[in-house]
Structure formats: structure tokens, C-alpha cells
Scaffold this active site. Structure first.
Site, mmCIF file in Angstrom:
data_model
loop_
_atom_site.group_PDB
_atom_site.id
_atom_site.type_symbol
_atom_site.label_atom_id
_atom_site.label_comp_id
_atom_site.label_asym_id
_atom_site.label_seq_id
_atom_site.Cartn_x
_atom_site.Cartn_y
_atom_site.Cartn_z
ATOM 1 N N CYS A 27 0.998 -1.221 -0.058
ATOM 2 C CA CYS A 27 -0.041 -0.002 -0.133
ATOM 3 C C CYS A 27 0.835 1.105 -0.087
ATOM 4 O O CYS A 27 2.254 1.335 0.289
ATOM 5 C CB CYS A 27 -0.947 0.053 1.190
ATOM 6 S SG CYS A 27 -0.288 0.191 2.718
ATOM 7 N N CYS A 30 2.626 1.931 3.149
ATOM 8 C CA CYS A 30 3.781 0.854 3.639
ATOM 9 C C CYS A 30 4.913 1.746 2.932
ATOM 10 O O CYS A 30 6.117 1.632 3.429
ATOM 11 C CB CYS A 30 3.449 -0.375 2.949
ATOM 12 S SG CYS A 30 2.033 -1.180 3.732
ATOM 13 N N ASP A 439 6.165 6.488 -40.456
ATOM 14 C CA ASP A 439 7.146 6.683 -41.631
ATOM 15 C C ASP A 439 6.785 5.695 -42.558
ATOM 16 O O ASP A 439 5.626 4.946 -42.220
ATOM 17 C CB ASP A 439 8.510 6.131 -40.804
ATOM 18 C CG ASP A 439 9.420 6.159 -42.054
ATOM 19 O OD1 ASP A 439 9.690 6.860 -42.666
ATOM 20 O OD2 ASP A 439 10.235 5.082 -41.772
#
Length: 772
Positions: A27, A30, A439
Site C-alpha cells: 500500500c 507502507c 514513416d
């Protein structure tokens, strides 16, 4: 003294990088706790804690701090370090992958889960007595307080489930982190203390908070692990061992021990363990794990293969060309792991917002608990409980994690489909593009150029023209030159010795052959040199010449190159190269490139998605127009020099909010870098493309472009949904607290557990988007 100074200076410059697997870091709070612990430690240069992969990376000076001290700093805030290498770092010597896999399987049977279930049993039993299902009566008295059976059961539940919460809260307080652990610990201790000291009777609320918060944390761990599982699947693509042929014998060894130059053997059904080149055998190889190709690709001697792909049919001997830590699959995994560190604009907003949100909510919680009783004479118990509920809502866990979990889910899903997105900000930017520039050569076309026509003039024959052109193009790096060299080789024509070679950017080449200056290039190059390309004397021409031109030549023994032959070839989508010396034109060579089968469908799908398309090419106007009409691009720009391509991209960026440029990743590097998002084609095994592009298509499949936009656009929508829903739910719950509608249980179940599971599940739906 000088030697000592130099030694000291060298020590100051020492830099090492260590990675630590911390599975319990699931989390935002944390990660913040770990980062706070690493902050301001002498010898640490920079660090990052990535919750979505459970990894902490530290760049440090090894002369000032050791790896063991770094582990101590992480573990000092309550998280165990599991080294992902087999040698085992620090205090927990284990294979991190095995430990994490074991943790994933046993999240509901872990120590925390068992204590949670015990706390739940006590809470459930207490409810039976509290609400009269069973008769409640006093069984104890302590510190002048009477305790009934229900209260004792609630206290037992608190005692069973709260130690892990209080332990984490202690570490948060120690590091001055105003996170969910600290807030929950404060709420639990406040409820129990108020009940003991003032008879507030909040044991039930405290027990409910303990049980539900533990369930929420287990759900968060499970949800985060589901997100990490998609990355594990990528990591597991490569086998752990390889069969190596040494001294004529086959030996099975760990892939980490395989060296560059070793010969590895794969049989039908086996995964190819290393990047390398086939030196013996033929087989069809399933490259879907790397390039996303739906059909197996035939491989023979000299072909490149990638780790993690699957040998479908035959026996292959492969010479290893890259270490296991440096192969294509490893780079993909590394880039996906690091995706979280590249923050999107929305992540930056969330981070800034959360810095103000939590302190504001804590202040609001204190005011909720104190103002009504003090100023309005309302019930202390009622409003104290309301304040605790506000504390539960003060941590924006689901809000903070909503974006990174979506980013990692999207990027991992893309990697499985052969598209490598190098960071959250590129995922976000791709989802907001309004125009895509392509391209031509090697992108809309296959890049497999071949000579289709040779037209000799002024007394020369085909062999003369091809021999001259091959000599001039020998040192050229242009794909057109390669096509001419291959055509000459197929006819057994050897190159002439050249001197003073010079590339004329965007126009052609020149060099001395037999002491005379020769040129090969666009018709414009010869016009600029003063050559007359009208009514050129010609021998009998060859190749696919129109009947009108042939009649003209036979009648007048001349040909109007500018007005007849060159436009005719260019209108067929061919590129024309004129060859000649300083005195006269000797002939022209037409080269064509096949348009990709999927190009037209890709452009059509992009138009359906509302994306503007255009083609940029250095080729001439007529050739550009022919290819543009075949593929259906909205507009095209021809005869562009490399710097003009960059200018064109700059003008597009000014016109549209977001512009992507799709090219080969090497020749188009300046234009790719200028675009909002640079997309490189065919990046598998190409270090340059992997390093320079924002997005890399591992294969040469243009159909991945609409998929890329759909995934990125959807990801942006998911991020918005997660952020807004998280904020809205928190707001509604906060409004409901003083209205006595929202309880602690509702705040935990909906505001914490519910939203965390919700945003993670919403993010995981990106994995269901597949390339068509």
C-alpha cells in the site's frame, strides 16, 4: 597526502544499486514508511519503493553504508526483506520468488489471517450476548468497572487481532508517519481507553474495527497480489534451466550459469531459455510471449530467437548472444517493474492531494469528536465514536493506489501482447493522442526493398548501370542501397573500387569510380547538377516499360526521363534512383517496397477510433501519393529530409494535443523523440529501439497500434473512474458520519476494504483487452 586524497575521492564516487523484495509492502502508506526510514541516511543517493511489484531499489555509496544496513533500515519499520536472488540478502535468507509465491497461496491462512478469524469468532460470540440472543450478565469487575460477557468477548477479540495493527502503528509513530496504521491504532486505543476511563462502552466498536480492518488489510494484500500475478506470469516465461552442449555432451544447468557463446539445445515443446542465433536445425517458434504474433515463425540457421519463446516442432541448437540478465525478456520484465516509477500527471495530482487530505481529515476527526459535546452539550460517546469513524476515513489508501495499480495492470497486459510501454506517463500520453504520423519505409511498408526495373541510357546496358550503382552504394547505409547490392549480387556483378565516397543527405551518394566522379540518387540531385533529363539517348530498354515509352524510344532513339519514365515508375509506388557520372546520365533503377497486408486495415481502425493519420516520407511526391492511397492515410508529406520530418512533427504537436510517431526506432530517432509518444517497430532484440522509444512494438505488426490506443485510452478512463469514485465515496461517507448514518463498520468495509478491492478489480479488467 595526494594518494590519501585520491583514495577518499574514489570512495565518495562509489555507487552501487541494490534491489530488495518486500512482499508485505502493498500500500502507499507502507511505501511511505519505508521511504521515510531510508530518508536522510548518509550514503544513500536515491531510492524508490514500488508497491505494485513489492520492490525497493536503493542507489547508495558502498563505502559509507552496507547492504545489510539498508536491510536493517527497511526492517526497522516492520517489513521483512526477501531477496529475489538465491544468495539471500540480510536477515531472511530465502528465494524471494518462492516466498512470494507461498505468500500468495496462503494469504487467507497466514498468521494475520488466523488471528483475524479468532478475533471474528470472539466478535460474533459477543454480538449474540449484546443483542439478546443469549442472556448477558456480569462476570467480572476491574478498576471499578463492571464487565459483562459481551464486553469480555469483545476485549478478547481486540486482544487477538490488534497486536499486528498496534505494532505497525508503533513503527508509523516512530517515523512520524500519519498513515493508516497510525490512524487505526489511534482509533482502537482511543475507543478502549475511553471505555475504561469514562465508561463510554465502545468495546464493540473497537472489536469491530479490529476485525474489519484486518479483513480489509488481507483483502488489500490479496488484491495487490492479483495485480502482481500478471507480472509473475511474465517472469515465469523463461525456464529456470537450460540444456547446454559442452564438449559434445548435453548438460542441464541453471540459466544464470549459461554464458555468451554457449550452445543451448531445445526440443519440441520446450521454451527457449536464452536470446541467441540458430546454428543448427529448423523449427516453427511461437514468439507470442515476446512479440505478440499469433502464428509461429519459421526459424532456420542464422535466425534470431528470444528467451521465453516456445519451440513448436523441431530440434534447435542456439548460440547464446546475451546473458540471462540482459536478454529481451529480462528487459521487458525490468521495464514493466519500473513502470510505477514513471508517474502520470494524475499520479502526481493524487500524491499532492493526499498530502493535504489526511491532515485535513484528522483535524476534522478531532473537531467532530470535541466540538458538538463542548459547544452544544451533545453526547461525548456518540461524537467520540463519530471522530473515530472520521479517523478511519482519513487515510486515502484506495485513492492513492488507484493509479499505480492501473498503470502496472495496463503495461503488463500490453507486454503480454507484444507491446512494451516504458512507463505510466507514456501509457497516459498514448491514451490522449489525437494524431499518428507513420514513416513509410519499414513501417507502412515491409522494408524489404527489391529492384524492379533497370533502364540503361546513353549507350549503357543493364549490367553497366547495376555495376556502377553497386559501387556507389557499397558504403551507403540506406535501405535502397541494400536492395541494389542484393540485385547486383544475384547477377554475379562485382563492385568497382571507389574513392572519396560521400553521402549527400536526403538526396543520394557520390564517389569516384575509375577516377571519374559518379552519382546515384534522386532525379532532383541530377537536375541540381545541371543535367538535362529530357530526351536522353537510350539503347533498347528493359524492365517493365510502358508500350508508349517503348514506341517513343524505338522511333526517336531517345526518352524523356522526367516527363515519361520517372513519373510512370513513381506512379506505381516505386522509388527511382538515377545513376550517372559528371558528364552524362547512365541509367535509372526502380526499387519497390511491398505495403504491409495489415496497413490499410490498421489505418481504417484508427480512423474509426477518431485518430487522424498521416504519412511522412523522404520519397518523391508521386511514390508517396501512391502508397498513401493504398493504405488510406488522411494526409501525406513527401520528399522530407530528416530535419524536415522533425519540423513536421513539431508543427503537428502544435496543432494537436497529442501526436504519436511510428517508425523503425533508429533512422527515425529524431522524429520519434520530438513526438508526444515515439513508437518503434520491430524492437525485439534491438537494444537501440528498446532504449530510445517511448513505446516499442516487439514485432513488425502494425495492427498493434489500434490495440495500443484502445488499451491506453481505456486505462486513462479506468484511472479517472478510480480517482473520482474513491473521492466521491470518501466524501459521501464523511457527510454521513455526523448524520449518524455511517458507522465504523461501514467506514472500514466501504471506505477502506471495499474501495481497495474495487479500484484493483477495475484496474485488472485491462488484462482482458487483447490485440485483435
Amino acid at each position: 597526502m595526494s594518494d590519501e586524497h585520491d583514495k577518499s575521492h574514489d570512495e565518495d564516487l562509489k555507487e552501487d544499486e541494490a534491489e530488495f523484495m518486500v512482499p508485505e509492502m502493498d500500500c502507499a502508506s507502507c511505501a511511505a514508511k519505508i521511504e521515510n526510514s531510508l530518508d536522510n541516511i548518509e550514503g544513500i543517493n536515491e531510492y524508490s519503493a514500488l508497491t505494485t511489484v513489492g520492490k525497493v531499489t536503493v542507489n547508495y555509496n558502498s563505502s559509507k553504508i552496507s547492504e545489510f544496513e539498508l536491510i536493517d533500515a527497511i526492517e526497522s519499520v516492520g517489513y521483512s526483506v526477501k531477496n529475489k536472488d538465491n544468495e539471500g540478502a540480510g536477515h531472511n535468507q530465502s528465494n524471494g520468488g518462492d516466498i512470494e509465491e507461498e505468500g500468495r497461496k496462503s494469504v487467507w491462512k497466514s498468521s494475520r489471517a488466523i488471528k483475524t478469524w479468532i478475533a471474528g469468532i470472539f466478535l460474533g460470540a459477543g454480538l449474540l450476548f449484546k443483542f439478546g440472543v443469549l442472556q448477558d450478565f456480569q462476570i467480572a469487575q476491574f478498576l471499578g468497572r463492571e464487565f459483562f460477557i459481551a464486553e469480555i468477548l469483545f476485549l478478547a477479540g481486540i486482544a487477538s487481532g490488534s497486536p499486528v495493527i498496534l505494532r505497525n502503528g508503533y513503527y508509523s509513530a516512530k517515523k512520524l508517519n500519519l498513515d493508516i496504521d497510525f490512524l487505526m491504532s489511534t482509533a482502537i486505543l482511543s475507543a478502549v481507553s475511553a471505555s475504561f476511563a469514562f465508561g463510554a462502552e465502545l468495546y464493540f466498536e473497537a472489536a469491530t474495527l479490529v476485525f474489519l480492518f484486518n479483513v480489509a488489510e488481507l483483502l488489500e494484500t490479496y488484491s495487490m497480489d492479483k495485480a502482481r500475478n500478471s507480472l509473475r506470469e511474465l517472469m515465469n516465461l523463461s525456464p529456470d534451466t537450460a540444456t547446454v552442449k559442452r564438449d559434445g555432451e548435453e548438460t542441464e544447468i541453471p540459466v544464470e550459469q549459461v554464458k555468451i557463446g554457449d550452445i543451448v539445445i531445445t526440443r519440441p515443446g520446450e521454451k527457449i531459455p536464452m536470446d541467441g542465433e540458430v546454428i543448427d536445425g529448423e523449427s516453427a517458434v511461437n514468439q507470442a510471449p515476446i512479440t505478440g504474433e499469433s502464428m509461429p515463425v519459421d526459424k532456420k540457421q542464422g535466425d534470431e530467437v528470444y528467451a521465453g519463446t516456445i519451440n513448436e516442432e523441431g530440434y534447435l541448437e542456439i548460440e547464446v548472444t546475451k546473458d540471462s540478465s540482459d536478454n529481451t525478456l529480462s528487459k521487458i520484465v525490468q521495464m514493466v517493474e519500473d513502470a510505477e516509477s514513471s508517474q502520470t500527471k494524475r499520479e502526481q495530482f493524487v500524491e499532492r492531494f493526499s498530502e493535504y487530505y489526511t491532515p485535513f481529515m484528522v483535524t476534522l476527526a478531532v473537531l467532530t469528536a470535541t466540538v458538538p459535546p463542548l459547544l452544544l452539550g451533545m453526547s461525548w460517546t456518540t461524537w467520540f465514536l463519530a471522530g473515530i469513524t472520521m479517523l478511519v476515513l482519513a487515510c486515502p489508501c484506495a485513492f492513492v493506489i488507484s493509479t499505480p495499480v492501473t498503470v502496472v495492470s495496463g503495461i503488463t497486459s500490453a507486454a503480454k501482447n507484444g507491446v512494451l510501454i516504458k512507463g505510466g506517463k507514456h501509457l497516459e500520453a498514448t491514451g490522449e493522442i489525437e494524431a499518428i504520423a507513420f514513416d513509410k519505409t519499414g513501417t507502412l511498408t515491409k522494408g524489404e526493398l527489391a529492384v524492379t526495373d533497370i533502364v540503361p541510357v546513353n549507350g549503357k546496358n543493364e549490367e553497366d548501370v547495376l555495376k556502377c550503382a553497386r559501387g556507389l552504394e557499397t558504403r551507403s547505409e540506406h535501405p535502397l542501397g541494400d536492395a541494389i547490392i542484393k540485385a547486383a549480387q544475384s547477377r554475379g556483378i562485382e563492385p568497382e573500387n571507389i574513392q572519396n565516397f560521400e553521402s549527400i543527405t536526403g538526396k543520394g551518394v557520390k564517389a569516384k569510380l575509375a577516377g571519374k566522379e559518379h552519382y546515384a540518387g534522386k532525379p532532383d540531385l541530377f537536375s541540381e547538377k545541371g543535367f538535362n533529363l529530357k530526351h536522353v539517348h537510350t539503347a533498347m530498354t528493359s524492365g517493365e516499360i510502358s508500350s508508349k515509352s517503348r514506341e517513343l524510344c524505338e522511333r526517336n532513339d531517345c526518352m524523356d526521363l522526367l516527363d515519361e519514365k520517372v513519373p510512370e515508375l513513381q506512379s506505381q509506388g516505386k522509388t527511382v534512383i538515377v545513376v550517372g557520372n559528371e558528364d552524362r546520365v547512365e541509367g535509372l533503377i526502380a526499387v519497390a517496397d511491398k505495403v504491409r497486408e495489415e496497413a490499410a486495415e490498421t489505418i481504417e481502425r484508427l480512423h474509426e477510433q477518431g485518430i487522424k493519420t498521416m504519412m511522412l516520407t523522404g520519397d518523391n511526391e508521386r511514390t508517396g501519393k501512391a502508397i498513401a492511397e493504398q493504405v488510406g492515410v488522411g494526409e501525406y508529406h513527401a520528399e522530407l529530409l530528416p530535419e524536415q520530418k522533425v519540423e513536421k512533427i513539431q508543427s503537428l504537436v502544435e496543432k494537436y494535443d497529442g501526436v504519436a510517431m511510428v517508425g523503425d526506432g533508429v533512422n527515425d530517432a529524431p522524429a520519434l523523440a520530438t513526438a508526444t509518444v515515439g513508437v518503434a517497430m520491430g524492437a525485439a532484440g534491438t537494444d537501440t529501439a528498446l532504449e530510445t522509444a517511448d513505446v516499442a512494438l516487439m514485432g513488425d505488426d502494425l495492427s498493434k497500434i489500434p490495440y495500443l490506443y484502445k488499451l491506453s485510452h481505456t486505462a486513462n478512463g479506468v484511472i479517472r473512474q478510480n480517482i473520482y469514485s474513491s473521492l466521491l465515496v470518501k466524501l459521501l461517507l464523511a457527510i454521513g458520519v455526523p448524520l449518524q448514518i455511517v458507522t465504523v463498520a461501514i467506514a472500514v468495509l466501504i471506505g477502506d476494504a471495499g474501495m481497495t478491492v474495487g479500484v484493483t478489480g477495475n484496474a485488472m479488467r485491462l488484462s482482458r483487452i487483447e490485440a485483435e
